[in-house]
Design an enzyme around this catalytic site. Structure first.
Site, PDB file in Angstrom:
ATOM      1  N   ASP A 140     -23.741  -9.715  15.276  1.00 58.41           N
ATOM      2  CA  ASP A 140     -23.898 -10.924  16.101  1.00 58.41           C
ATOM      3  C   ASP A 140     -24.985 -10.772  17.160  1.00 58.41           C
ATOM      4  O   ASP A 140     -24.744 -11.011  18.351  1.00 58.41           O
ATOM      5  CB  ASP A 140     -22.578 -11.270  16.785  1.00 58.41           C
ATOM      6  CG  ASP A 140     -21.384 -11.267  15.862  1.00 58.41           C
ATOM      7  OD1 ASP A 140     -21.530 -11.709  14.719  1.00 58.41           O
ATOM      8  OD2 ASP A 140     -20.299 -10.820  16.289  1.00 58.41           O
ATOM      9  N   GLU A 179     -19.724 -21.593  12.944  1.00 53.02           N
ATOM     10  CA  GLU A 179     -19.761 -20.749  14.145  1.00 53.02           C
ATOM     11  C   GLU A 179     -21.207 -20.314  14.397  1.00 53.02           C
ATOM     12  O   GLU A 179     -22.132 -20.713  13.703  1.00 53.02           O
ATOM     13  CB  GLU A 179     -18.863 -19.525  13.969  1.00 53.02           C
ATOM     14  CG  GLU A 179     -19.316 -18.580  12.871  1.00 53.02           C
ATOM     15  CD  GLU A 179     -18.363 -17.410  12.655  1.00 53.02           C
ATOM     16  OE1 GLU A 179     -17.332 -17.337  13.327  1.00 53.02           O
ATOM     17  OE2 GLU A 179     -18.668 -16.575  11.788  1.00 53.02           O
TER      18      GLU A 179
END
Length: 347
Positions: free
Chosen positions: A40, A248
Site C-alpha cells: 500500500d 478501496e
C-alpha cells in the site's frame, strides 16, 4: 453475505489462475526492499527526496477471513530514496499501535501531507469498539518518528486516507474509503450502522468519500461527502459492475489541468482511474492503469519525480502469500490526449 461469498469465490478463482500465469512471466520491476514486507505505498517528494509510506506486513498468524483480519499490521516503517532506482533507506519504526492512545488493532494503509512546517501522518485504525477510524500523527521530519493525537479525527471512518493538496487553491482534501473489511458499507449519510450490508449487484455501488481538511490539518472543515464516479454516459456504477466500481485504495493527482482519481476494484484486482475538472468530482471513468498483480490486493500511489511520473504498487513476489507483500515502482506514461497507458506488471 451470500453475494459477498460469491464475489470472493470469483476473486479467488481469478487469483488462482493469475498466480500460475504471473509466476511463469517476468515481473517488470523488483521489490524496493526484501528485509521486510511492505504494501500500500503512498509516495511523496519532500525536499527533493522520494518518501514512501507503506503498510508493514508481518506474519502474525492471525487466521485469514473475508474481513482481512490477517492483515494485522502493528506499526509503520518509512522508506526513502533520492531517485527511482537509487539506494532505498529504511528509517525504522515511525509509529506503533502501542503508542496510539485510542488504538484497538490493525494499522492499515497510511498517507502523509506537509503543511504548517509539519508532516502529518494519516492512518486508519480500528478503535476499541473495532470500528475503523482515521487518526493523525505529527512530526517535524518526513521520516518521523510521529506522535499520534489522543483521539481519531472527529467524523472520520473507514480506511485508506489519501491527502491531496490542490495546486489551484492550496486547500488539502482527504479521499478515503474501502468496502468489505474497510467497513464503508456500514456508513450512510455519515451515520454508522453496525449491520450495514454490502450492496446487491443491481444496487448503486458504495461510493468513496472526500472532505476538505481544516487549516490545522487535524480536523475536517466540513461534513464528509460522497464522491461520484460515473461511466462515460454519466451514469453511476452498480455493485455488479465490479471491474469499474470503487472498492478501496483511493489516490488523486493533478496532470495537465485535470484531476485524476485512481483506485482499486478489489475483487477484480485492477487499478483504474477517472478524471474531473473539480477535486469534488464528479469523476468520469477512463480506464485501467495496472492489470492484476500476483496477490489478492492491489493498492498504489502516483508521483512525479525527475521529469517522469511513477506508479508505486505492490505484489507478493517475495512470499507468494496474500498478506506478505512487497512494494514496487514502475514508470507511468500518458498519451497525448492525457489518457494513461495501461501497465502489465509481468512480461
Amino acid at each position: 453475505m451470500q453475494v459477498q461469498n460469491k464475489m470472493i469465490w470469483t476473486g479467488l478463482c481469478a487469483f488462482a489462475a493469475l498466480s500460475g500465469s504471473a509466476q511463469e512471466k517476468k515481473p517488470i520491476s523488483q521489490p524496493l526492499v526484501s528485509h521486510i514486507y511492505t504494501a500500500d505505498p503512498s509516495a511523496h517528494v519532500f525536499n527533493g527526496r522520494i518518501y514512501i509510506y507503506p503498510s508493514h506486513d508481518t506474519a502474525t498468524g492471525t487466521p485469514e477471513n473475508d474481513n482481512g483480519d490477517h492483515f494485522n499490521m502493528m506499526d509503520y516503517r518509512i522508506l526513502s530514496m533520492n531517485k527511482v532506482g537509487g539506494k532505498v533507506t529504511d528509517h525504522g519504526v515511525a509509529l506503533s499501535v502501542k503508542d496510539i492512545p485510542w488504538a484497538g488493532r490493525q494499522l492499515w494503509a497510511p498517507d502523509v501531507a506537509f503543511a504548517n512546517g509539519t508532516y502529518y501522518l494519516y492512518f486508519p485504525l480500528k478503535d476499541k469498539q473495532d470500528v475503523f477510524r482515521i487518526g493523525v500523527a505529527t512530526s517535524k521530519k518526513p521520516e518521523g518518528p510521529f506522535k499520534a493525537e489522543a483521539e481519531p479525527i472527529k467524523g472520520s471512518y473507514s480506511i485508506d486516507p489519501s491527502v491531496f493538496k490542490d495546486p489551484k487553491s492550496s486547500d488539502h482534501y482527504m479521499y478515503f474509503g474501502g468496502i468489505w473489511g474497510g467497513q464503508l458499507q456500514r456508513w450512510n449519510n455519515n451515520q454508522y450502522d453496525p449491520n450495514g450490508a454490502l450492496r446487491q449487484p443491481n444496487e448503486p455501488a458504495v461510493l468513496p468519500r472526500v472532505v476538505k481538511l481544516s487549516k490545522d490539518m487535524k480536523s475536517f472543515a466540513e461534513p464528509v461527502r460522497e464522491l461520484q464516479v460515473l461511466d462515460q454516459n454519466g451514469k453511476p456504477f452498480t455493485e455488479g459492475d465490479n471491474t469499474r466500481r470503487f472498492f478501496e485504495g483511493p489516490w488523486i493527482h493533478y496532470y495537465n489541468g485535470k484531476y485524476y482519481f485512481s483506485y482499486s476494484t478489489g475483487d477484480t484486482h485492477n487499478l483504474v482511474y477517472a478524471t474531473s475538472d473539480n477535486p469534488y468530482g464528479p469523476f468520469t471513468y477512463q480506464g485501467v492503469i495496472l492489470t492484476p498483480v500476483q496477490g489478492w490486493t492491489t493498492h498504489h500511489s502516483i508521483v512525479e519525480k525527475d521529469g517522469k511520473w511513477w506508479l508505486f504498487y505492490h505484489d507478493v513476489q517475495l512470499s507468494g502469500k496474500t498478506h506478505l507483500r512487497n512494494v514496487k515502482v514502475t514508470e507511468l506514461k500518458y498519451n497525448a490526449d492525457g489518457s494513461i497507458q495501461t501497465i502489465n506488471p509481468y512480461q
